[in-house]
Motif scaffolding. Structure first.
Motif, short mmCIF file in Angstrom:
data_model
loop_
_atom_site.label_atom_id
_atom_site.label_comp_id
_atom_site.label_asym_id
_atom_site.label_seq_id
_atom_site.Cartn_x
_atom_site.Cartn_y
_atom_site.Cartn_z
N LEU A 132 0.68 -1.05 -0.06
CA LEU A 132 -0.03 0.14 0.00
C LEU A 132 0.94 1.26 -0.02
N SER A 133 0.93 1.72 -0.91
CA SER A 133 2.12 3.08 -1.26
C SER A 133 1.48 4.28 -1.53
N ARG A 134 2.00 5.31 -0.99
CA ARG A 134 1.43 6.72 -1.34
C ARG A 134 1.11 6.89 -2.69
N THR A 135 1.78 6.11 -3.76
CA THR A 135 1.28 6.37 -5.02
C THR A 135 -0.36 5.76 -5.27
N HIS A 136 -0.78 5.04 -4.29
CA HIS A 136 -2.17 4.42 -4.24
C HIS A 136 -3.05 5.64 -3.75
N PHE A 137 -2.72 6.33 -2.65
CA PHE A 137 -3.27 7.49 -2.16
C PHE A 137 -3.23 8.56 -3.31
N ALA A 138 -2.43 8.84 -4.20
CA ALA A 138 -2.33 9.71 -5.15
C ALA A 138 -3.37 9.27 -6.07
N GLN A 139 -3.43 8.19 -6.32
CA GLN A 139 -4.43 7.89 -7.56
C GLN A 139 -5.78 7.90 -6.97
N PHE A 140 -6.20 7.73 -5.43
CA PHE A 140 -7.50 7.99 -5.10
C PHE A 140 -7.63 9.49 -5.21
N LEU A 141 -6.99 10.30 -4.62
CA LEU A 141 -6.86 11.77 -4.52
C LEU A 141 -7.34 12.37 -6.07
N VAL A 142 -6.55 11.82 -7.14
CA VAL A 142 -6.84 12.19 -8.39
C VAL A 142 -8.37 11.71 -8.67
N GLU A 143 -8.83 10.57 -8.71
CA GLU A 143 -9.97 9.99 -9.02
C GLU A 143 -11.14 10.55 -8.45
N ALA A 144 -10.93 10.72 -6.89
CA ALA A 144 -12.10 11.49 -6.21
C ALA A 144 -12.11 13.04 -6.53
N ASP A 148 -5.41 17.82 -9.21
CA ASP A 148 -5.36 17.96 -10.62
C ASP A 148 -4.81 16.79 -11.06
N GLY A 149 -3.77 16.07 -10.54
CA GLY A 149 -3.01 14.94 -11.06
C GLY A 149 -1.99 14.47 -9.90
N HIS A 150 -1.37 13.54 -10.36
CA HIS A 150 -0.44 12.76 -9.41
C HIS A 150 0.44 13.52 -8.68
N LYS A 151 1.23 14.41 -9.51
CA LYS A 151 2.16 15.28 -8.68
C LYS A 151 1.52 16.17 -7.92
N ASP A 152 0.28 16.92 -8.26
CA ASP A 152 -0.49 17.82 -7.54
C ASP A 152 -0.71 16.96 -6.09
N ALA A 153 -1.16 15.79 -6.09
CA ALA A 153 -1.33 15.07 -4.91
C ALA A 153 -0.35 15.04 -4.13
N PHE A 154 0.92 14.66 -4.57
CA PHE A 154 2.01 15.06 -3.22
C PHE A 154 2.44 16.46 -2.93
N LYS A 155 2.09 17.27 -3.91
CA LYS A 155 2.48 18.49 -3.37
C LYS A 155 1.59 19.03 -2.43
N GLY A 251 5.46 3.31 -14.92
CA GLY A 251 4.28 2.85 -16.03
C GLY A 251 4.22 4.02 -17.07
N PRO A 252 3.49 3.87 -18.15
CA PRO A 252 3.49 4.77 -19.29
C PRO A 252 3.33 6.17 -18.86
N ASP A 253 2.37 6.22 -17.71
CA ASP A 253 2.14 7.60 -17.41
C ASP A 253 3.26 8.36 -16.74
N ARG A 254 4.32 8.15 -16.59
CA ARG A 254 5.32 8.86 -16.00
C ARG A 254 6.51 8.97 -17.21
N PRO A 255 6.16 9.98 -18.03
CA PRO A 255 6.98 9.70 -19.30
C PRO A 255 8.49 10.28 -19.31
N TRP A 256 8.89 10.97 -17.79
CA TRP A 256 10.16 11.07 -17.56
C TRP A 256 11.06 9.91 -17.40
N ALA A 257 10.42 8.80 -17.14
CA ALA A 257 10.83 7.62 -16.75
C ALA A 257 10.74 6.32 -17.79
N GLN A 258 11.33 6.37 -18.57
CA GLN A 258 11.05 5.28 -19.71
C GLN A 258 12.06 4.08 -19.76
N LEU A 259 11.71 2.97 -19.91
CA LEU A 259 12.44 1.70 -19.93
C LEU A 259 13.52 1.87 -20.87
#
Ligand code: AMP
Ligand code: MN
Ligand code: MN
Ligand code: MN
Length: 288
Positions: A132-144, A148-155, A251-259
């Motif tokens: 259970l990661s903060r990333t999942h909390f960020a996803q919830f905050l965005v969805e609810a 405005d987005g993942h970075k904003d959830a952390f900020k 994942g593909p949603d973080r374009p600054w870090a590609q495989l």
């Protein structure tokens, strides 16, 4: 053709977007020859990734990214070429997952106070494994619709000094390195430039890290600038540490870090794969 290494990536076993199989296939399509799966505090995806890698001709390095508390800061130590079954590592990671579960309840409690109800159930809806990661909390905050987005959830909510932040009680640095070594692996300090430590603090950290058996520094990394890479390569060379390269793909949603898309490790810094390539060569000489 030079070999392409990517020694830091996540699947949905922790907070990545893809299954281990999908991740391996995507790495293959991106031209990666050697991929390390390094989920946060869990090695559960390694078996599946291994099978997928074998089927498509990629070399899979079993790994993990261990959460560490050092001097009040959270650091990440990547363990490469670990035996996921090693009892000391498995028990250590289980303890960290226990802390994660407690922390999740605490994050939700604090978010509720800040006017965001239902965060625990909301975050859990995004969890696919045991992490259970903060990333999942960020996803919830965005969805609810709270941010405005993942970075904003952390900020706004999840970062240090924000209403949903809970200080960590992760592994001690020495513990994390010991678990990785007991599992036959190599400990690498992940994304060193991201901690924003002063030069003095970073030297202190690297001193302790090498003293307890740490071997590598992530020189090339998805979140490093060109300048960070050169600085860290110089530091690794000065300290006798191996240089590592990993995108930290989620994942593909973080374009600054590609495989596989990483700058080369400068020639004055020795890449960590020389460690196991030399070993493999010695073994093949012994067998022939
Ligand atoms: P945790 O280990 O649960 O505290 O979550 C840390 C994870 O959250 C990291 O591995 C990143 O994937 C993500 N993360 C941390 N800080 C940020 C940020 N400022 N923006 C986006 N993602 C972040
Ligand atoms: Mn992550
Ligand atoms: Mn990390
Ligand atoms: Mn990572």
């Amino acid at each position: 053709m030079p070999i392409t290494y990517d020694l830091h990536s996540h699947s949905l076993v922790s907070d990545g977007a893809l299954t281990p199989t999908e991740l391996v296939h995507r790495a293959g399509a991106a031209g990666v020859d050697v991929l390390a799966l390094t989920d946060h505090d869990d090695t559960d995806g390694v078996g599946e990734a291994w099978e997928a890698a074998e089927a498509c001709g990629i070399a899979l390095v079993p790994g993990v990214e261990v959460s560490v508390t050092w001097g009040g800061a959270t650091l990440h130590i990547v363990g490469l070429a670990v035996d996921p079954e090693a009892p000391e590592l498995a028990a250590g990671l289980e303890r960290l997952r226990g802390f994660r579960d407690w922390r999740a309840g605490e994050i939700a409690r604090r978010l509720e106070k800040a006017g965001v109800p239902g965060a625990l159930e909301g975050a859990k809806a995004f969890v696919r494994g045991r992490i259970l990661s903060r990333t999942h909390f960020a996803q919830f905050l965005v969805e609810a619709g709270h941010v405005d987005g993942h970075k904003d959830a952390f900020k706004r909510y999840l970062r240090h000094n924000r209403p949903g932040f809970v200080p960590g009680q992760w592994a001690a640095l020495e513990e994390a390195v010991a678990w990785i070594r007991a599992a036959g692996g190599h400990a690498v300090l992940a994304h060193p430039a991201r901690y924003r430590l002063t030069a003095t603090k970073l030297r202190e950290l690297l001193g302790q890290f090498t003293e307890c058996g740490g071997e590598g520094l992530e020189v090339a990394c998805g979140s490093h600038s060109r300048d960070d890479t050169l600085r860290m390569a110089r530091l690794a060379a000065d300290r006798g540490l191996w240089g590592s390269a990993g995108s930290d793909y989620h994942g593909p949603d973080r374009p600054w870090a590609q495989l596989g898309r990483l700058p080369a490790i400068p020639g004055y810094c020795r890449p960590i794969w020389e460690l196991w390539e030399a070993r493999a060569e010695a073994e093949s000489r012994r067998c022939s």
